[in-house]
Design a protein around this motif. Structure first.
Motif, short mmCIF file in Angstrom:
data_model
loop_
_atom_site.label_atom_id
_atom_site.label_comp_id
_atom_site.label_asym_id
_atom_site.label_seq_id
_atom_site.Cartn_x
_atom_site.Cartn_y
_atom_site.Cartn_z
N MET A 1 0.85 -1.20 0.00
CA MET A 1 0.00 0.00 0.00
C MET A 1 0.89 1.25 0.00
SD MET A 1 -2.80 1.18 2.86
CE MET A 1 -3.66 -0.37 2.73
N SER A 2 0.54 2.20 -0.81
CA SER A 2 1.30 3.43 -0.88
C SER A 2 1.14 4.25 0.39
CB SER A 2 0.82 4.26 -2.08
OG SER A 2 1.40 5.54 -2.09
N LEU A 3 2.27 4.85 0.83
CA LEU A 3 2.21 5.72 2.00
C LEU A 3 1.72 7.10 1.57
CD1 LEU A 3 5.55 4.79 3.83
CD2 LEU A 3 3.26 3.97 4.32
N SER A 4 0.49 7.17 1.10
CA SER A 4 -0.03 8.42 0.54
C SER A 4 -0.96 9.16 1.47
CB SER A 4 -0.76 8.13 -0.79
OG SER A 4 -1.80 7.20 -0.59
N ALA A 5 -1.40 8.50 2.55
CA ALA A 5 -2.32 9.14 3.48
C ALA A 5 -1.52 9.74 4.64
CB ALA A 5 -3.33 8.13 4.01
N ASN A 6 -1.69 11.03 4.85
CA ASN A 6 -0.99 11.73 5.94
C ASN A 6 -2.04 12.16 6.96
OD1 ASN A 6 1.80 11.88 4.70
ND2 ASN A 6 0.59 12.90 3.11
N ILE A 7 -2.14 11.41 8.05
CA ILE A 7 -3.24 11.57 8.99
C ILE A 7 -2.71 11.89 10.38
CG2 ILE A 7 -5.28 10.48 10.02
CD1 ILE A 7 -5.34 8.57 7.63
N LEU A 8 -3.25 12.94 10.98
CA LEU A 8 -2.89 13.32 12.35
C LEU A 8 -4.02 12.93 13.29
CD1 LEU A 8 -0.93 14.82 14.30
CD2 LEU A 8 -2.28 16.88 13.85
N CYS A 9 -3.69 12.16 14.31
CA CYS A 9 -4.67 11.79 15.35
C CYS A 9 -4.46 12.69 16.56
CB CYS A 9 -4.49 10.32 15.74
SG CYS A 9 -4.83 9.17 14.40
N LEU A 10 -5.53 13.34 17.00
CA LEU A 10 -5.47 14.25 18.13
C LEU A 10 -6.34 13.69 19.25
CD1 LEU A 10 -6.08 16.19 15.30
CD2 LEU A 10 -5.08 17.84 16.89
N GLY A 11 -5.72 13.48 20.43
CA GLY A 11 -6.51 12.96 21.54
C GLY A 11 -5.73 12.10 22.48
N ALA A 12 -6.33 10.99 22.88
CA ALA A 12 -5.84 10.20 24.01
C ALA A 12 -4.72 9.24 23.63
CB ALA A 12 -7.00 9.42 24.62
N ALA A 13 -3.69 9.23 24.46
CA ALA A 13 -2.62 8.23 24.42
C ALA A 13 -2.27 7.94 25.88
CB ALA A 13 -1.41 8.74 23.66
N HIS A 14 -2.64 6.77 26.34
CA HIS A 14 -2.43 6.45 27.75
C HIS A 14 -2.23 4.94 27.92
CE1 HIS A 14 -7.00 6.70 27.32
NE2 HIS A 14 -6.77 5.41 27.50
N PHE A 15 -2.28 4.46 29.14
CA PHE A 15 -2.15 3.03 29.37
C PHE A 15 -3.52 2.40 29.61
CE2 PHE A 15 2.41 3.11 29.56
CZ PHE A 15 2.74 1.80 29.19
#
Length: 317
Positions: A1-15
């Motif tokens: 798959m081409s690395l053509s999608a540039n997506i930013l995820c904003l929100g939670a990163a935790h355990f």
């Protein structure tokens, strides 16, 4: 798959810590459990990881504490190639955590989250970072961010598509007043009730809900109904998709996996809306058959094969 999608995820990163009941779950009582795992989680982070495993260029924006958990989260994302330059380590804060209690069948019985650190992700926090945010082609924001911040993102997105993740019934409310400003809304049955002020217990009620949300201005809406399937609306056309046959192991994270599967397909311009729904269903299916929230041994051929079995039924508008 081409690395053509540039997506930013904003929100939670935790355990995340996941435990499963050994007996039928009883509210208000001591429930014997077994611990299944403790590992990095969070809606934004879960979506980001599966997006990366699906071949996308992915960034994570949010906050963790300056503690061991925060170090592990940043390192684990960086190791798989997620850009963490917008994942800030805030002084004086601890890294949030989520505990999931599954019933004997593997469905979520109770979820507990300590998320005070996310309250620090205010519009002022992101204002100076707006030029960096705008470098990404797509934004996926989850409702662990404060209401004011979600509204600020909707006002400042410009031509960047904003995709809304509702997270939970208590946090879905944060999207309610700005739902008409998002480009894509993916929510579940209970959270859609919060957004529409109406009961959603079956397919017909979900169809009414997507039409109501569309009337508010949202052009693309998906309501996931668990074992009942998916209801979708794309630019006025409503459809129903039955769930793929699943050997349920752990339903936790399946909704985030659907979001990632859909977003990866739609953002790479490889497929139209229907193909993206099919890939979302395939990702949810694979995740529900896996312990934990991530399918680490993800095989793109398997995803595509399962997506091809998805069936769309057009519904009256």
């Amino acid at each position: 798959m081409s690395l053509s999608a540039n997506i930013l995820c904003l929100g939670a990163a935790h355990f995340d810590r996941t435990m499963q009941c050994l007996n039928p779950f009883v509210a208000g009582a001591s429930n014997p459990v077994k611990t299944l795992h403790r590992k990095p989680g969070g809606v934004g982070r879960n979506i980001a990881v599966h997006l990366r495993l699906l071949g996308c260029n992915v960034g994570m924006a949010g906050a963790v504490g300056r503690d061991g958990d925060g170090t592990q989260i940043v390192q684990s994302l960086s190791e798989i190639g997620v850009d963490t330059r917008l994942l800030d380590r805030l002084p004086g804060q601890h890294t949030p955590g989520y505990t999931a209690i599954l019933d004997m069948a593997g469905d979520l019985a109770l979820g507990l989250i300590d998320a005070e650190t996310y309250d620090k992700l205010t519009p002022a926090h992101f204002q100076s970072r707006l030029p960096q945010l705008k470098k990404w082609d797509w934004w996926i924001a989850d409702a662990n961010l404060p209401s004011d911040t979600l509204a600020w993102l909707s006002r400042n997105k410009g031509s960047v598509p904003l995709c809304a993740a509702t997270v939970s019934p208590s946090k879905a409310q944060r999207w309610k007043e700005i739902v008409g400003d998002v480009d894509l809304l993916i929510t579940n049955r209970i959270e859609s009730e919060i957004l529409t002020d109406q009961t959603v217990t079956n397919v017909d009620e979900a169809l009414r809900a997507v039409r109501k949300l569309h009337a508010k201005g949202a052009p693309r809406i998906i309501i996931t109904l668990g074992a009942q399937g998916i209801v979708a609306l794309n630019k006025g056309e409503t459809s129903f998709w039955a769930p793929l046959p699943t050997q349920l192991v752990d339903a936790n994270g399946a909704g985030d996996a659907f979001f990632a599967g859909f977003a990866a397909a739609i953002a790479t311009n490889r497929t139209e809306f229907d193909g993206a729904v099919a890939q979302g269903l395939a990702m949810a299916n694979l995740t529900a058959e896996t312990h934990g929230t991530t399918v680490w041994d993800l095989d793109l051929k398997t995803v595509q094969e399962r997506a091809q079995t998805a069936v769309k039924q057009i519904q009256p508008s």
